[in-house]
Design an enzyme around this catalytic site. Structure first.
Site, PDB file in Angstrom:
ATOM      1  N   ARG A  56      35.171  65.512  43.615  1.00  0.00           N
ATOM      2  CA  ARG A  56      36.391  64.937  42.810  1.00  0.00           C
ATOM      3  C   ARG A  56      37.547  64.605  44.033  1.00  0.00           C
ATOM      4  O   ARG A  56      38.301  63.793  44.070  1.00  0.00           O
ATOM      5  CB  ARG A  56      37.185  66.246  42.019  1.00  0.00           C
ATOM      6  CG  ARG A  56      38.638  65.811  41.902  1.00  0.00           C
ATOM      7  CD  ARG A  56      39.151  66.638  40.599  1.00  0.00           C
ATOM      8  NE  ARG A  56      38.901  67.741  40.758  1.00  0.00           N
ATOM      9  CZ  ARG A  56      39.245  68.793  41.546  1.00  0.00           C
ATOM     10  NH1 ARG A  56      40.184  68.528  42.325  1.00  0.00           N
ATOM     11  NH2 ARG A  56      38.814  70.084  41.570  1.00  0.00           N
ATOM     12  N   TYR A 109      51.042  43.428  31.108  1.00  0.00           N
ATOM     13  CA  TYR A 109      49.706  43.741  30.613  1.00  0.00           C
ATOM     14  C   TYR A 109      50.092  44.736  29.304  1.00  0.00           C
ATOM     15  O   TYR A 109      50.550  45.665  29.647  1.00  0.00           O
ATOM     16  CB  TYR A 109      48.729  44.046  31.588  1.00  0.00           C
ATOM     17  CG  TYR A 109      47.567  44.998  31.152  1.00  0.00           C
ATOM     18  CD1 TYR A 109      46.812  44.186  29.962  1.00  0.00           C
ATOM     19  CD2 TYR A 109      47.194  46.097  31.487  1.00  0.00           C
ATOM     20  CE1 TYR A 109      45.682  44.962  29.490  1.00  0.00           C
ATOM     21  CE2 TYR A 109      46.094  46.911  30.943  1.00  0.00           C
ATOM     22  CZ  TYR A 109      45.310  46.214  29.958  1.00  0.00           C
ATOM     23  OH  TYR A 109      44.391  46.760  29.464  1.00  0.00           O
ATOM     24  N   ASP A 182      51.156  44.609  41.066  1.00  0.00           N
ATOM     25  CA  ASP A 182      49.893  44.530  40.065  1.00  0.00           C
ATOM     26  C   ASP A 182      49.288  43.334  40.778  1.00  0.00           C
ATOM     27  O   ASP A 182      49.529  42.198  40.318  1.00  0.00           O
ATOM     28  CB  ASP A 182      49.834  44.546  38.752  1.00  0.00           C
ATOM     29  CG  ASP A 182      48.439  44.723  38.140  1.00  0.00           C
ATOM     30  OD1 ASP A 182      47.599  44.318  38.494  1.00  0.00           O
ATOM     31  OD2 ASP A 182      48.430  45.152  36.893  1.00  0.00           O
ATOM     32  N   LYS A 207      38.216  43.804  37.330  1.00  0.00           N
ATOM     33  CA  LYS A 207      38.194  42.449  37.119  1.00  0.00           C
ATOM     34  C   LYS A 207      37.826  41.559  38.415  1.00  0.00           C
ATOM     35  O   LYS A 207      36.432  41.802  38.676  1.00  0.00           O
ATOM     36  CB  LYS A 207      39.820  41.857  36.909  1.00  0.00           C
ATOM     37  CG  LYS A 207      40.426  42.811  35.995  1.00  0.00           C
ATOM     38  CD  LYS A 207      39.744  42.973  34.497  1.00  0.00           C
ATOM     39  CE  LYS A 207      40.668  43.510  33.454  1.00  0.00           C
ATOM     40  NZ  LYS A 207      41.111  45.149  33.353  1.00  0.00           N
TER      41      LYS A 207
END
Length: 387
Positions: A56, A109, A182, A207
């Site tokens: 982690r 978004y 973004d 993406k």
């Protein structure tokens, strides 16, 4: 060649292939292994090999991805997450506190809007929408002493509005706020916001960075090491990290980002040429068009104009839905940025969460993610679907 030399002297494509990882000293493997391990043997209590103790906190495959995307965005530190929204939430909690305020895009978004409106708002973080294409409107939305982040997408999702990153950075910094960009739609290949004055870049690496519709992920890249320490602490404390296999897939995608983006752009331009002359298309929205209100800014800060195209049909919502259902090469589905072309109805799909709000998108809007198939096939498919 050292990491620093890769970042500052090599071309984008060279960095995409080499930055973040040196061939394995034991085997010479040129691709990072998938370190499918949760823990690491210590050489005595606290004697960590390479700083690794628990995956982690850090994993070598994730480290390679984080170094690579930092180099591509010309930043100092990169951080990889389990999704784009996980990256966004980690950033917000690293920087903001209850009672703070954030400016967000007025056509953000849907998932980003939902995060701020339904999750962070309950936590005590206020937000105000503003048009990213209007610097004065963004400045007016800022609350001096309260606004910690000015959050923009450029181009925005799904209306492809363009924000002037350098000008927005000036407005944010004058108010003591950070500018967050973004960069998912443009990708690091077409636009590097940190070089234009932004403080943080956000990606849904699902993406274009991943590029093959086979992995979900997110990333943050920062240029300030003090901010990097805050983000790194919260990344570990909150734990929404990218796993080793997801990191490996995303890193593999980044290696071909440049060649893929050039084909996405080539095909998008062909599709736009077709749509602009079609009688059943009322408006084509694409930053590469000289008629686009953000064209001049996009021309200045982007290498090319991307693979995302939105258009409005003349027959209203019913016709828009029919177009989405009739395509064969364009797959009806959410998401974007993969090698295959996708089509969707934002009002019913990706942006359903903003229905009934100031961020609601037009019902006659269709959004397409233009893939890397044969351009003639894509045009023919849309011609059939428009009917």
């Amino acid at each position: 060649m050292s990491e620093q030399q890769h970042r500052h002297k090599s071309g984008f494509e060279t960095r995409a292939i080499h930055a973040g990882y040196e061939p394995d000293p034991t085997t010479g493997a040129v691709i990072p292994p998938i370190y499918a391990t949760s823990t690491y043997k210590q050489d005595g209590v606290g004697g960590l090999r390479g700083g690794y103790e628990y995956s982690r906190s850090a994993n070598p495959t994730r480290t390679a991805l984080e170094g690579n995307i930092a180099a591509l965005e010309d930043g100092e530190r990169g951080f990889a997450f389990a999704s784009g929204l996980a990256a966004e939430d980690t950033l917000v909690r690293s920087v903001c506190r209850p009672g703070d305020h954030v400016v967000i895009p007025d056509d953000a978004y849907g998932g980003t809007f939902r995060l701020f409106d339904k999750v962070e708002k309950v936590w005590g973080l206020e937000h105000s929408p503003a048009a990213v294409s209007d610097v004065d409107e963004v400045a007016a939305a800022i609350r001096p002493g309260e606004t910690t982040l000015v959050w923009v997408e450029t181009p925005t999702n799904p209306l492809l509005n363009v924000g002037d990153i350098a000008a927005l950075a000036g407005v944010a910094h004058d108010a003591g706020a950070l500018l967050v960009v973004d960069n998912t739609f443009a990708s690091p290949y077409l636009q590097q916001p940190l070089t234009l004055g932004a403080d943080v870049v956000v990606h849904s690496t699902t993406k274009y960075c991943g590029g093959h519709s086979d992995v979900v992920g997110g990333a943050l890249v920062v240029r300030d090491l003090e901010l990097a320490e805050k983000v790194g602490f919260h990344q570990n404390a909150m734990g929404a990290v990218a796993g080793p296999f997801d990191s490996w897939l995303t890193l593999r995608g980044l290696k071909t980002l440049a060649v893929r983006m050039d084909r996405h752009c080539d095909n998008a331009e062909r599709v736009v040429d077709f749509l602009t002359s079609h009688p059943k298309v009322g408006e084509v929205i694409y930053p590469g068009l000289e008629t686009h209100p953000g064209h001049e800014v996009a021309q200045r800060q982007m290498k090319r104009y991307g693979g995302m195209v939105s258009f409005r049909v003349t027959g209203g919502e019913k016709h828009a839905l029919q177009v989405c259902e009739r395509t064969e090469v364009f797959t009806l589905g959410e998401s974007l940025g993969g090698v295959e072309s996708l089509i969707e109805h934002p009002g019913r799909m990706t942006h359903a969460s903003v229905a009934g709000t100031d961020l609601e998108v037009p019902a006659d809007l269709v959004r397409i993610s233009v893939g890397i198939e044969t351009a003639d096939d894509l045009v023919a498919d849309l011609e059939r679907a428009l009917g």
